[in-house]
Design an enzyme around this catalytic site. Sequence first.
Site, short mmCIF file in Angstrom:
data_model
loop_
_atom_site.label_atom_id
_atom_site.label_comp_id
_atom_site.label_asym_id
_atom_site.label_seq_id
_atom_site.Cartn_x
_atom_site.Cartn_y
_atom_site.Cartn_z
N ASP A 105 47.78 35.42 13.31
CA ASP A 105 47.77 34.82 14.64
C ASP A 105 46.64 33.80 14.56
O ASP A 105 45.46 34.18 14.57
CB ASP A 105 47.49 35.87 15.71
CG ASP A 105 47.57 35.26 17.10
OD1 ASP A 105 47.19 34.09 17.25
OD2 ASP A 105 48.02 35.95 18.03
N HIS A 106 46.99 32.52 14.46
CA HIS A 106 45.95 31.55 14.11
C HIS A 106 44.85 31.46 15.17
O HIS A 106 43.75 31.02 14.89
CB HIS A 106 46.55 30.17 13.79
CG HIS A 106 47.07 29.46 15.00
ND1 HIS A 106 48.35 29.60 15.45
CD2 HIS A 106 46.46 28.60 15.84
CE1 HIS A 106 48.51 28.87 16.53
NE2 HIS A 106 47.39 28.25 16.80
N HIS A 153 49.17 35.34 21.19
CA HIS A 153 47.85 34.70 21.32
C HIS A 153 47.05 35.21 22.53
O HIS A 153 45.88 35.57 22.41
CB HIS A 153 47.98 33.19 21.44
CG HIS A 153 48.77 32.55 20.35
ND1 HIS A 153 48.60 32.88 19.02
CD2 HIS A 153 49.74 31.61 20.37
CE1 HIS A 153 49.43 32.15 18.28
NE2 HIS A 153 50.13 31.39 19.08
#
Length: 506
Positions: free
Chosen positions: A185-186, A248
């Site tokens: 999950d950047h 996110h």
Amino acid sequence: MDSKLKSQPTIFIIFGGTGDLNARKLAPALYNLYLEHWLPEQFAIVGTGRTKLTDDDFRERLHKDIDQFSRSGKAKAEQWDSFAPHVHYYPADVQNADTYQIFGEHIKELESEWQQPANVIYYLAVAPNFFPIIAENLAKAGLTADAERTRIVIEKPIGHDLESAKELNALLGRIFQEKQIYRIDHYLGKETVQNIMAFRFANAIMEPLWNRNYIEHVQISVTEQLGVGDRLGYYDGSGALRDMIQNHLLQLLCIVAMEPPVSFTAEEVRARKVDVLRAMRRFTPESVRDMAVRGQYGPGWIEGQQVPGYRQEAEQQGVNPQSNTETFAAVKFFVDNWRWQGVPFYLRTGKRLHRTASVITIQFKEVPHSIFPSSMMDTQRQNRLIISIQPEMSIRLQVQAKRPGVDMVLNAVDMVFDYKGTYVAQAPEAYETLLLDVLLGDQTLFMRGDQVEEAWDLVMPILTSWQNRVSQNFPNYSADSWGPEVAEALIAKDGFHWFTLPLHDK
Ligand code: NAP
């Protein structure tokens, strides 16, 4: 540079080497890690895709991508010339089992050249429907057996719903040990997000205040000015809840709400985050109506440019022009534990909004008794802690202070920690941090399988309810707004309002 890392030969095999993710994120991140001496002395990047390219063609493509997308600017000739020989390409269809024998041979060739075994990282930068077949074919070719040396990285979406996420986790679990699986999950790689943990757990002053006794409510907003654009084909099957909130925004909520871990290790941090998700109040069909709202953008103007509505874009791209997909979602969550009982967490995200920003705001309670009459208040504001993740990277504490002057007048001022003003060094891109962690075998910033499933479990009643109820009023917000009126109503009925972004504006 970690000396252990330096001496560990590593091969990155990037499935989807010709795709957008590699062009914009992975290749520039690997290049910047190389420039900053984070890559091992012996490393190879092997791209693959169906497009027929030679090694040189692929290198040329990456060179252009790096010139365009790298935070360090255009590649300098000498540095590129030393990096390029590490890059290789194999044209292959991932559905063809023979492909994997070729990878196996290539890995062996490199290992014999380096005269030692290599760590192999399989990066799946392809559509998620290919995850199972790639994992299975890697296993059949005997390329995953060494749990100490092989790792797999997968991108969101991790499943389309709870059931598909469980299926994917089960399949990966049959082939890999959890310690080999890196679910990206950047957002978790962003500097400011990591700093929330530093801020909370390396400062004694925060913990006593970080609970229901002092915090009134929390807002997490991730807003985008852009519309869906040419990703509409993918996005229409997803929507804002799946695309942003399930992953996110809930990750951000977990970091804000988690208990202090015993230590800063992957297992400890990830376990405390799962605890938050497990403690979150589940929705019923009735509470969904009360606590979750959705929107879809119509046409409008942004910065003097006329922009089409979502349905017009859908029609242009051959997608259902009456699409019911939400491009905006706002949800009120509760974490039912001792720390957070009764504190609402409002999460909102949407496209084509007034501004692009990712901001967490912790609103503290009012003082128990004000000794200052309202005539002394120029502005009166409850204390707020504002964590700006992007584009501004800062942490602001809003406090009341006396305005300079002979009279006693108070207004709200910010105590600011701003990255730009504090540090000279440029912050790394999230993918640099995350790729380095994969190299190091550190899973702290990656999602564990049970965490992904808990997050799906939490949002499933909303997804089901929205799928079953066609929205009668879409489109319900115009471009350049802050979303639909129902989002204002969601928070207004609790006596609060969404804070406008950027929040430090008066
Ligand atoms: P993309 O630009 O459409 O690239 C897809 C890649 O898959 C191409 O390299 C394509 O190569 C390859 N491919 C497709 N079918 C193949 C096959 N049968 N055999 C071998 N290779 C095949 O997609 P993307 O935007 O890079 O996204 C990749 C993944 O990352 C997706 O899961 C996406 O959700 C996720 N993601 C992307 C971003 C982003 O910024 N782009 C951000 C977050 C997550 P050929 O055409 O050469 O076969």
